[in-house]
Write a protein that holds these residues in place. Structure first.
Motif, PDB file in Angstrom:
ATOM      1  N   LYS A  23      15.107   3.996  -1.984  1.00 18.73           N
ATOM      2  CA  LYS A  23      14.079   5.030  -2.138  1.00 18.73           C
ATOM      3  C   LYS A  23      13.780   5.369  -3.599  1.00 18.73           C
ATOM      4  N   ASN A  24      14.809   5.322  -4.414  1.00 14.46           N
ATOM      5  CA  ASN A  24      14.639   5.728  -5.803  1.00 14.46           C
ATOM      6  C   ASN A  24      13.765   4.776  -6.605  1.00 14.46           C
TER       7      ASN A  24
ATOM      8  N   TRP B 268       8.662  10.975   3.941  1.00 17.49           N
ATOM      9  CA  TRP B 268       9.988  10.523   4.396  1.00 17.49           C
ATOM     10  C   TRP B 268      10.549  11.524   5.388  1.00 17.49           C
ATOM     11  N   PHE B 269      10.943  11.040   6.532  1.00 19.91           N
ATOM     12  CA  PHE B 269      11.644  11.873   7.515  1.00 19.91           C
ATOM     13  C   PHE B 269      13.112  11.468   7.544  1.00 19.91           C
TER      14      PHE B 269
ATOM     15  N   ASP C  61       0.828  -1.204   0.000  1.00 21.22           N
ATOM     16  CA  ASP C  61       0.000   0.000   0.000  1.00 21.22           C
ATOM     17  C   ASP C  61       0.863   1.255   0.000  1.00 21.22           C
ATOM     18  N   GLU C  62       1.929   1.227   0.745  1.00 19.71           N
ATOM     19  CA  GLU C  62       2.742   2.428   0.910  1.00 19.71           C
ATOM     20  C   GLU C  62       3.695   2.658  -0.248  1.00 19.71           C
TER      21      GLU C  62
ATOM     22  N   LYS D 158       6.273   6.520  -8.037  1.00 17.06           N
ATOM     23  CA  LYS D 158       5.085   7.341  -7.893  1.00 17.06           C
ATOM     24  C   LYS D 158       5.137   8.200  -6.637  1.00 17.06           C
ATOM     25  N   GLU D 159       4.205   9.081  -6.606  1.00 20.14           N
ATOM     26  CA  GLU D 159       4.023   9.899  -5.413  1.00 20.14           C
ATOM     27  C   GLU D 159       3.676   9.023  -4.218  1.00 20.14           C
ATOM     28  N   LEU D 160       4.062   9.469  -3.058  1.00 23.49           N
ATOM     29  CA  LEU D 160       3.671   8.762  -1.847  1.00 23.49           C
ATOM     30  C   LEU D 160       2.176   8.946  -1.621  1.00 23.49           C
ATOM     31  N   GLU D 161       1.612   8.060  -0.842  1.00 24.18           N
ATOM     32  CA  GLU D 161       0.240   8.225  -0.400  1.00 24.18           C
ATOM     33  C   GLU D 161       0.082   9.579   0.288  1.00 24.18           C
TER      34      GLU D 161
END
Lengths: 276, 276
Positions: B125-126, B138-139, B88-89, B130-133
């Motif tokens: 990460k790369n 990301w922190f 999902d994420e 797509k865009e995150l939900e």
DNA sequence: TGAATAGTGTCTGTGAGACAATATTAT
DNA sequence: ATAATATTGTCTCACAGACACTATTCA
């Protein structure tokens, strides 16, 4: 449905709206036992031992299993629950306890979905003075064989022999994590063969970078005794000088000696818990 | 009540006779991010990053938390559940996932007793195109300081800053296991500060004796990039020659080069998953 | 050309593996 | 005296830490 604040929300919340389940803990209680040899001069042969309980209820009635029990969600944490089981079995309170892994394959319990968090407990067997509970018995690991990715573990309590065969399948290329698959297990309940293997491998790793082993030792011990325990856990012989160098900072020599063994006496040592 | 056999027993068995509870999984999704420097010649500054989701429901509404969700006891294992959350994420399916620990203090969830098994996920990460939900971000760990047995972790997502302070208490003398006590945590839900610390320490240990780090790397990377990731996880500088010796068996040099950085180009390497 | 990183050479000390030698008891 | 374990000595090799040096690009 919208709520004004968390308090309102909690008031309206009904836990039974969601599917729920039961949790148990299983305890892998490990110790080391000595078996006398015929020759009075030879040192005793050591082996790992595991405390097993015979189930007196369904499911798996009359099969052996790791001691364990249901957690009371109202009052207990998993560790509380594990301590309770441990106290019931050993009458001891100050035993090394470590969360091992949470086992939860869907059909591991035929009754219903039960998730079990397994714990490792390490004991010095000799501290357990009283008789064991009925239907409870120490099983020695009389054989531990590993070839390719197969493992055969043979347990014996003087009466009965339990044979476990498992296969290890590498989970990913970047670590050495395995899935364990039960190949043969006629006598143990649930997935306890897998719990045992997981625990033994954890222990084998951990004695290399911690002092965890001293939880299984009596207060005073000889270096040979300590070395034998390492050897039994690692399942291989160690060279004396290398071993003594390795543990030199972990132990303190005492004035006491162990004599009367038919050969040169040895100094007794104790754990140095201020090392590092 | 006595039963003739296991089948009879199971027929009469009613799961609701016992107290039950809910389980969730929490995901510590870790990656590494680069921040451009002003000087075109300088290499980017790397830091660890953690994926957090803003809760849109009570409890802890509008607070940040680790992504997670309730497990469906009928259909899912904990790992299934974690994979579902991860999908999902991230929309990705082949992500490194490892069971971290089962957290179960009695009042960790104000609604009711909820036991949560936390997982670590390591991502490059790369790969997440797509865009995150919505409400997910990301922190970066912009500060990680440890003194005596105190830890301060500062997270930042470009907008918000989250400060976590925890204290470590040694559980026993024979290992380096700790109880983590939350000292300051204004922004994170549940016991997620403790999950984060537990996970970061696990990761820091594991990169020393596994190849786990390559789960966070792209297919091709320079040795400096790899070294920086090690340094960011270990939170200390490494010496170049020692580092290169250490990883020499883990990587394979390719023909490719990374150029255009304002200084000598470097060879690109890839993971050698046949090493040992 | 100079700033910056890429990459290598090498000295030194530590420590593990291996084998051998010596020490000390109980029978 | 002898069998057995206890304990130490020491050689060698591998390797990590430390530091210094050379190599190569691009604005």
């Amino acid at each position: 449905m919208e709520f004004k604040n968390e308090k309102e929300f909690l008031k309206a919340y009904n836990p039974n709206d969601f599917e729920r389940l039961s949790m148990t803990t299983d305890l892998l209680i490990l110790s080391v036992s000595s078996k006398d040899t015929d020759n009075y001069r030879k040192t005793d042969k050591k082996s790992m031992s595991i405390l097993l309980a015979k189930r007196d209820n369904y499911p798996y009635k009359d099969k052996w299993s790791l001691p364990g029990g249901f957690m009371n969600p109202k009052k207990e944490t998993l560790e509380d629950c594990a301590k309770r089981v441990l106290r019931d079995e050993t009458k001891l309170d100050d035993i090394y306890l470590e969360q091992l892994y949470t086992f939860d394959s869907i059909n591991r319990d035929p009754r219903m979905r039960v998730v079990s968090t397994a714990f490792i407990a390490l004991v010095d067997k000799n501290r357990i003075k009283k008789e064991l509970e009925e239907n409870t018995s120490w099983f020695d690991i009389v054989e531990y064989k590993e070839w390719n990715n197969n493992v055969k573990i043979t347990l014996n309590n003087g009466n009965e022999t339990i044979v476990l065969k498992l296969r290890k399948e590498l989970k990913d290329k970047t670590t050495t994590r395995y899935n364990y698959i039960s190949i043969e297990n006629k006598s143990l309940s649930f997935d306890h063969d897998i719990v045992i293997l997981t625990g033994l491998e954890r222990l084998r790793n951990k004695i290399l970078y911690t002092d965890i082993i001293f939880n299984m030792m009596p207060k005073y011990f000889t270096l040979s005794e300590l070395q034998q325990v390492y050897e039994v856990i690692l399942n291989k012989k160690l060279l004396d000088p290398a071993f003594r160098r390795m543990i030199s900072n972990k132990v303190i020599k005492t004035e006491r000696m162990k004599t009367g063994e038919g050969h040169r006496p040895s100094s007794l040592f104790r754990y140095n818990n201020e090392n590092k």
